[in-house]
Design a protein around this motif. Structure first.
Motif, PDB file in Angstrom:
ATOM      1  N   PRO A 155       0.800  -1.235   0.000  1.00  0.00           N
ATOM      2  CA  PRO A 155       0.000   0.000   0.000  1.00  0.00           C
ATOM      3  C   PRO A 155       0.830   1.281   0.000  1.00  0.00           C
ATOM      4  O   PRO A 155       0.436   2.280  -0.619  1.00  0.00           O
ATOM      5  N   GLY A 156       2.000   1.264   0.624  1.00  0.00           N
ATOM      6  CA  GLY A 156       2.826   2.459   0.650  1.00  0.00           C
ATOM      7  C   GLY A 156       3.322   2.897  -0.711  1.00  0.00           C
ATOM      8  O   GLY A 156       3.691   4.058  -0.905  1.00  0.00           O
ATOM      9  N   THR A 157       3.318   1.966  -1.674  1.00  0.00           N
ATOM     10  CA  THR A 157       3.792   2.297  -3.019  1.00  0.00           C
ATOM     11  C   THR A 157       2.670   2.732  -3.953  1.00  0.00           C
ATOM     12  O   THR A 157       2.949   3.181  -5.066  1.00  0.00           O
ATOM     13  N   TYR A 158       1.424   2.621  -3.536  1.00  0.00           N
ATOM     14  CA  TYR A 158       0.313   2.864  -4.466  1.00  0.00           C
ATOM     15  C   TYR A 158       0.300   4.289  -5.020  1.00  0.00           C
ATOM     16  O   TYR A 158       0.147   4.480  -6.235  1.00  0.00           O
ATOM     17  N   PRO A 159       0.468   5.335  -4.193  1.00  0.00           N
ATOM     18  CA  PRO A 159       0.517   6.685  -4.772  1.00  0.00           C
ATOM     19  C   PRO A 159       1.689   6.868  -5.730  1.00  0.00           C
ATOM     20  O   PRO A 159       1.567   7.575  -6.741  1.00  0.00           O
ATOM     21  N   LEU A 160       2.822   6.244  -5.431  1.00  0.00           N
ATOM     22  CA  LEU A 160       3.990   6.341  -6.292  1.00  0.00           C
ATOM     23  C   LEU A 160       3.736   5.663  -7.640  1.00  0.00           C
ATOM     24  O   LEU A 160       4.141   6.165  -8.689  1.00  0.00           O
ATOM     25  N   LEU A 161       3.051   4.539  -7.605  1.00  0.00           N
ATOM     26  CA  LEU A 161       2.728   3.832  -8.843  1.00  0.00           C
ATOM     27  C   LEU A 161       1.769   4.649  -9.699  1.00  0.00           C
ATOM     28  O   LEU A 161       1.954   4.759 -10.919  1.00  0.00           O
ATOM     29  N   VAL A 162       0.755   5.226  -9.088  1.00  0.00           N
ATOM     30  CA  VAL A 162      -0.206   6.033  -9.848  1.00  0.00           C
ATOM     31  C   VAL A 162       0.503   7.232 -10.485  1.00  0.00           C
ATOM     32  O   VAL A 162       0.259   7.571 -11.653  1.00  0.00           O
TER      33      VAL A 162
END
Length: 223
Positions: A155-162
């Motif tokens: 979950p911590g990477t989700y904004p970075l992926l978007v």
């Protein structure tokens, strides 16, 4: 043996990738192509080692839906073993495979092992490091397809992926994402909240037995 890494970093470095590892070669027949994929197992490579079922589902979906790959500019995120991107390259796409630096030796090895006897239909697949939200601006935005297989689990990477996907899709690339829908990793929330914040998202395939979904996404024009 101690390995370098920062516990607060969502993309930890690891200087002892191949310590206490073993490899296994598996042959997959996909879209009429026979791929020899080596999986390097060990605590240091972790989730990048195996060929995940979601990756095989994505390969199957691209074939079943006759998604045009020949001549298309394709980038794969979190490529792991590279099975999806290598298949796309074997079918004529111009492919860039990306993942964290620790995964690149496995990727490069699998690319080399799967060059067709007659040579690659277009170009030798490119293998590059890409940490989401950090160095995505080093990449162009003129892709036709972005492929993602089982990369939605932190979950911590989700904004970075978007953020990374939005950059890659500025020229209206289509994204295909195949995921095991893990409640414990908030995978459904990524597709219900995070990705729709910037993208139009459509569920195009569901496997109830494997609990795997495939989504097609495109950057929203109203942003």
């Amino acid at each position: 043996m101690l390995c370098a890494g920062d516990d607060d970093d969502p993309f930890p470095a690891d200087d002892c990738l191949f310590a206490d590892t073993f490899s296994q070669e598996t042959v997959f027949t996909l879209s009429g192509q026979q791929l020899r994929i080596t999986q390097v197992f060990g605590a240091n490579l972790g989730v990048a080692a195996p060929v995940w079922e979601a990756a095989l589902h994505l390969c199957g979906y691209l074939e079943e839906q006759s998604v045009e790959l020949r001549g298309k500019r394709v980038i794969e995120l979190g490529a792991g073993t590279g099975v999806v991107g290598i298949l796309a390259a074997r079918l004529g796409a111009v492919v860039t495979l990306t993942d964290l630096p620790l995964t690149l030796p496995q990727l490069k090895s699998n690319v080399s092992a799967n060059m067709p006897s007659s040579g690659w239909p277009t170009n030798l697949p490119t293998v590059l490091p890409l940490s989401w939200g950090e160095d995505h601006m080093n990449f162009p935005s003129d892709w036709d397809l972005v492929l993602c297989a089982d990369i939605i689990y932190l979950p911590g990477t989700y904004p970075l992926l978007v953020e990374t996907l939005a950059h890659l899709c500025k020229s209206r690339a289509v994204v295909y994402l195949s995921s095991k829908m893990r409640e414990e990793h908030e995978t459904p929330g990524f597709y219900e909240e995070s990705l729709p914040s910037r993208f139009n998202v459509e569920l195009v395939h569901r496997d109830d037995d494997q609990n795997i979904n495939i989504y097609r996404a495109s950057l929203r024009k109203d942003l």
